[in-house]
Design an enzyme around this catalytic site. Structure first.
Site, mmCIF file in Angstrom:
data_model
loop_
_atom_site.group_PDB
_atom_site.id
_atom_site.type_symbol
_atom_site.label_atom_id
_atom_site.label_comp_id
_atom_site.label_asym_id
_atom_site.label_seq_id
_atom_site.Cartn_x
_atom_site.Cartn_y
_atom_site.Cartn_z
ATOM 1 N N GLU A 254 47.514 89.965 123.595
ATOM 2 C CA GLU A 254 48.466 90.274 122.525
ATOM 3 C C GLU A 254 48.889 89.048 121.733
ATOM 4 O OE1 GLU A 254 51.004 91.103 126.182
ATOM 5 O OE2 GLU A 254 49.085 90.118 125.936
ATOM 6 N N ASP A 296 29.452 73.594 89.536
ATOM 7 C CA ASP A 296 29.001 72.872 88.355
ATOM 8 C C ASP A 296 29.208 71.382 88.630
ATOM 9 O OD1 ASP A 296 28.182 72.137 85.857
ATOM 10 O OD2 ASP A 296 29.769 73.164 84.757
ATOM 11 N N ASP A 550 35.780 77.295 86.836
ATOM 12 C CA ASP A 550 37.086 77.342 86.175
ATOM 13 C C ASP A 550 37.072 78.017 84.811
ATOM 14 O OD1 ASP A 550 35.705 75.473 84.723
ATOM 15 O OD2 ASP A 550 37.001 73.772 85.212
ATOM 16 N N ASN A 618 41.900 87.718 137.029
ATOM 17 C CA ASN A 618 43.134 87.979 137.784
ATOM 18 C C ASN A 618 43.511 89.457 137.762
ATOM 19 O OD1 ASN A 618 43.480 85.326 138.550
ATOM 20 N ND2 ASN A 618 44.807 84.812 136.818
ATOM 21 N N ASP A 647 51.152 83.533 128.136
ATOM 22 C CA ASP A 647 51.110 83.537 126.675
ATOM 23 C C ASP A 647 51.911 82.381 126.084
ATOM 24 O OD1 ASP A 647 49.435 85.668 126.521
ATOM 25 O OD2 ASP A 647 50.967 87.157 126.015
#
Length: 802
Positions: A254, A296, A550, A618, A647
């Site tokens: 998460e 360019d 551009d 785990n 986390d």
């Protein structure tokens, strides 16, 4: 309000109050929306919350409170990071200017487009996006593109009394207009209110989606199996459900959206300091994926300040500067607009105080990137004259003059010396209602205008950066091959193969074309269609292509490229189409952007690989042991606490240092690699879990409390500390220095995990104090686990690569 003077400040306030601001209120994510999304995006959280409420109602109060706290913390953490990311993007977008020219209090001034009000007098020129719904009061040679509204890409001519709609693009000419509608009342505003504009997913987003789908299937299968086994073995329905859901949450990465968001926000902030603005955070990651940059040469290999330096006149009856000015875009006395050559001519004339009578001009054909020329027909007394300017090859070719060879020789000689030339020519012509390019035939040379654009001193250093990053730079220019070759040699760019010109491309078969665009790196005399074909074909061949442009002619390529890049002084429509906007045109900062994108990807993958190895191992161990133990190996609250602490330890990943070898080339999502990693390393984690179970049973003869405590500490320590091995491909892992925040967070979380069983909080969760011998065994197990993962990592990386 008078058309001659525009609105007064009091009238502006009155009309703003009456008709509102010129802003389209798209559905933005506010704090409430983001908070709700955090819950919606993780349905497991909703189910777990409901199960917790039921658990609380039947007496499991302390455990339920802890589970609720962990779930709430997860939601809040995600909310804070997503909200901050939204603020980062909003702040960055304010750095990109969108100015319009208006008449107020009798004076022309520049204001932000969102400050326009109904009844403002506004001026629009070539390259502008029409900022509101307006009515034309005056115009000349006005052509617009309404594809944003109608889907029709062909230019449309407009004149006095007609309306221009917000979002249209001025292709040529100019107009003085009256604003009639603003903001949500405009036609464009109503479309936005009733439609959602969804951009195609990037390679990175597709990878995240694919990984999410793979993990979701895995979680669903395991959750159902774990629930069914525990329920059939006699555990209560609620206990079995809570345990299965806790395992599912433990398997769910998460924090991944948080890691990605923080990494991108971190990169966006760093790039903004270097004057690179990402219009969307994901644009940074797109830069990282890029393996070809098409650009360019003007402003990238050169300084981009093209200056008119002189002229070579053959027909002295005509003023060459005045003739050239007649073919420049009509601006109605407004600011200088056009391509770089036209801007240079207009700037020179302004410096010298030269002006032409635009009222003489009865027909104007703006610069055409296919014909590489422009022309104007002017009235001189009772006769008419066509004046053209453009690429010398095109103008000389149209000429019937006997000195054609002389002109071509002069052009080639000066081009080889690095001088850019533009030819100016004329001829008498009869009056017609309309003129075409065929009317240029038989034109007579007036002479050449000479221009200079100085090569950039740091261009070679920037090109070397791209080479180190395995990004091929391809120069796509409309200039001729002689001047292009000169510039490339001056900046030190090696030309692979020969320079490929547009005419050659048109004669190639598709197979020849595909081969040459890979092998060659410099293309000259290209029109917009040539550039677009090159970019589309490179993408089709599997490359991630960035395009730097551009001008109006760059719009198709900016749109179709994987990463559209423009500059802040570009025409509005180019900035609007781009994903990345440079406040300064500099290849060096683009190279930094590519690096930031790759750092984001690498740090995201670190988290994924950890989640699919030790974390998965785990949780897999918990699932198996729950079926054979007389009690749960960890309670749902303990699992969620373990997962939450894990986390928090990874918060330092977005700022973690990255090995240079891991960002030398673009990387892409590879689900099979992640699956192989999980299958390869997950069992190693599980082996050490089962060793822990053996230690707790046969050495300490542990009952439920001590058993759960021992495994809680061991599983947390191994899955947190293994990051130092997994985060680098170097062997041994300590050759790669981790980030300070990651190191501090990881060590602190392990320490917290060790301390918790000695606190009243730990006691309320069912933990007990482990004996001293346990910690000696723990150190040995953790060190041997890291050593084994290190050995297996070397074996794995020899066999698989991302």
């Amino acid at each position: 309000m008078r058309i001659e003077t525009g609105l007064t400040e009091n009238e502006v306030l009155l009309y703003r109050k009456q008709f509102g601001d010129n802003e389209i209120y798209q559905k933005k994510k506010n704090a409430r929306t983001i908070f709700i999304n955090q819950i919606r995006q993780n349905p497991l959280i909703i189910v777990l919350t409901l199960a917790t409420i039921i658990s609380f109602s039947v007496g499991e109060k302390i455990s339920s409170i802890y589970i609720f706290i962990m779930v709430s913390a997860s939601i809040v953490l995600g909310f804070v990071n997503e909200y901050n990311a939204e603020q980062v993007v909003s702040r960055l977008l304010t750095k990109i200017s969108h100015l319009v020219s208006v008449l107020r209090n009798g004076q022309k001034k520049k204001i932000e487009a969102n400050e326009l009000v109904v009844n403002d007098i506004v001026f629009v020129l070539q390259g502008d996006i029409v900022p509101a719904d307006v009515k034309i009061l005056e115009s000349k040679d006005l052509e617009i593109n309404e594809s944003a509204l109608t889907g029709e890409s062909m230019p449309v001519e407009k004149g006095k009394g007609e309306e221009l709609l917000m979002g249209s693009v001025i292709i040529s000419g100019f107009a003085k207009c009256l604003v009639i509608k603003v903001g949500p009342e405009t036609n464009f505003g109503k479309i936005v209110q009733n439609a959602s504009f969804i951009k195609p997913q990037t390679d990175f987003q597709k990878g995240l989606t694919a990984f999410g789908g793979f993990l979701t299937k895995l979680i669903i299968i395991l959750t159902i199996a774990i629930f069914a086994v525990n329920f059939l073995l006699g555990k209560s329905l609620l206990v079995a459900l809570l345990f299965a859901l806790a395992i599912a949450v433990g398997l769910t990465p998460e924090l991944m959206p948080v890691i990605v968001t923080v990494s991108l926000s971190h990169g966006a902030g760093k790039l903004a300091k270097k004057k690179v603005i990402a219009k969307q955070l994901v644009s940074i990651e797109n830069l990282g994926n890029m393996d070809i940059l098409a650009t360019d040469k003007t402003g990238t290999l050169t300084e981009g300040e093209i200056k008119l330096t002189g002229s070579i006149v053959y027909d002295k009856k005509f003023d060459i500067i005045e003739s050239a000015l007649h073919t420049n875009p009509t601006t109605g006395g407004e600011e200088i607009r056009g391509n770089p050559i036209e801007i240079a001519i207009a700037s020179y004339a302004k410096e010298k105080g030269l002006k032409v009578d635009e009222s003489k001009e009865i027909f104007e054909k703006p610069f055409d990137y296919t014909k590489r020329a422009s022309f104007t027909v002017i009235k001189e007394g009772g006769s008419f004259r066509l004046i053209a300017k453009g690429a010398p090859e095109e103008i000389i070719e149209a000429s019937l003059h006997k000195n054609k060879k002389k002109y071509l020789d002069e052009f080639k000689k000066l081009s080889e010396d690095g001088v850019r030339l533009i030819a100016v020519a004329q001829k008498k012509i009869t009056k017609k209602t309309s003129y075409s390019w065929d009317d240029l035939k038989g034109i007579s040379m007036i002479g050449f205008l000479t221009f200079m654009d100085v090569p950039k001193k740091d261009a070679l250093a920037a090109l070397k950066k791209f080479k180190k990053l395995n990004v091929d730079v391809k120069v796509l220019t409309g200039d001729n091959e002689i001047i292009t070759n000169k510039i490339c040699s001056e900046v030190g760019l090696t030309i692979e193969k020969d320079i490929v010109i547009g005419d050659q491309i048109e004669k190639m078969s598709e197979e020849e074309f595909q081969k040459i665009i890979i092998e060659a790196n410099v293309f000259a005399r290209l029109n917009p269609d040539h550039k677009l074909r090159i970019i589309d074909t490179l993408k089709k061949l599997g490359h991630v292509v960035g395009y730097l442009g551009d001008g109006i002619n760059d719009i198709p390529s900016l749109h179709n490229s994987d990463v559209g890049i423009s500059v802040d002084d570009a025409v509005d429509v180019a900035k609007d189409e781009a994903d990345i906007v440079l406040l300064e045109k500099d290849l060096n900062v683009l190279a930094d952007g590519i690096t930031e994108g790759r750092v984001t990807f690498v740090n995201t993958i670190k988290y994924i690989l950890m989640s699919t190895s030790s974390n998965f191992g785990n949780m897999f161990s918990a699932a198996i042991s729950s079926a054979i133990l007389p009690f749960l190996p960890m309670t749902p609250a303990q699992i969620l606490l373990n997962n939450g602490l894990y986390d928090l330890a990874q918060i330092g990943l977005p700022s973690d240092s990255v090995d240079l070898e891991s960002i030398r080339k673009p990387r892409h999502w590879n689900i099979s690699f992640i699956r192989n990693y999980m299958v390869f390393f997950g069992p190693i984690s599980s082996i050490y879990d089962f060793l822990t179970f053996g230690v707790m049973f046969y050495i300490f003869h542990a009952r439920q409390g001590l058993f759960q405590t021992g495994w809680f500490i061991e599983s947390l320590a191994t899955q947190v500390l293994v990051v130092f091995v997994i985060r680098t491909s170097r062997t041994p892992f300590f050759k790669s220095k981790p980030g300070k925040l990651l190191t501090l967070a990881s060590l602190l979380i392990v320490l917290i995990g060790v301390i918790i069983p000695f606190t009243s909080i730990g006691a309320s969760l069912g933990f007990v104090r482990p004996p001293a011998l346990y910690f000696i065994i723990l150190v040995v197990m953790v060190l041997s686990y890291l050593a084994l993962v290190e050995i297996m990592k070397s074996i794995f990386l020899k066999k698989f690569s991302l």
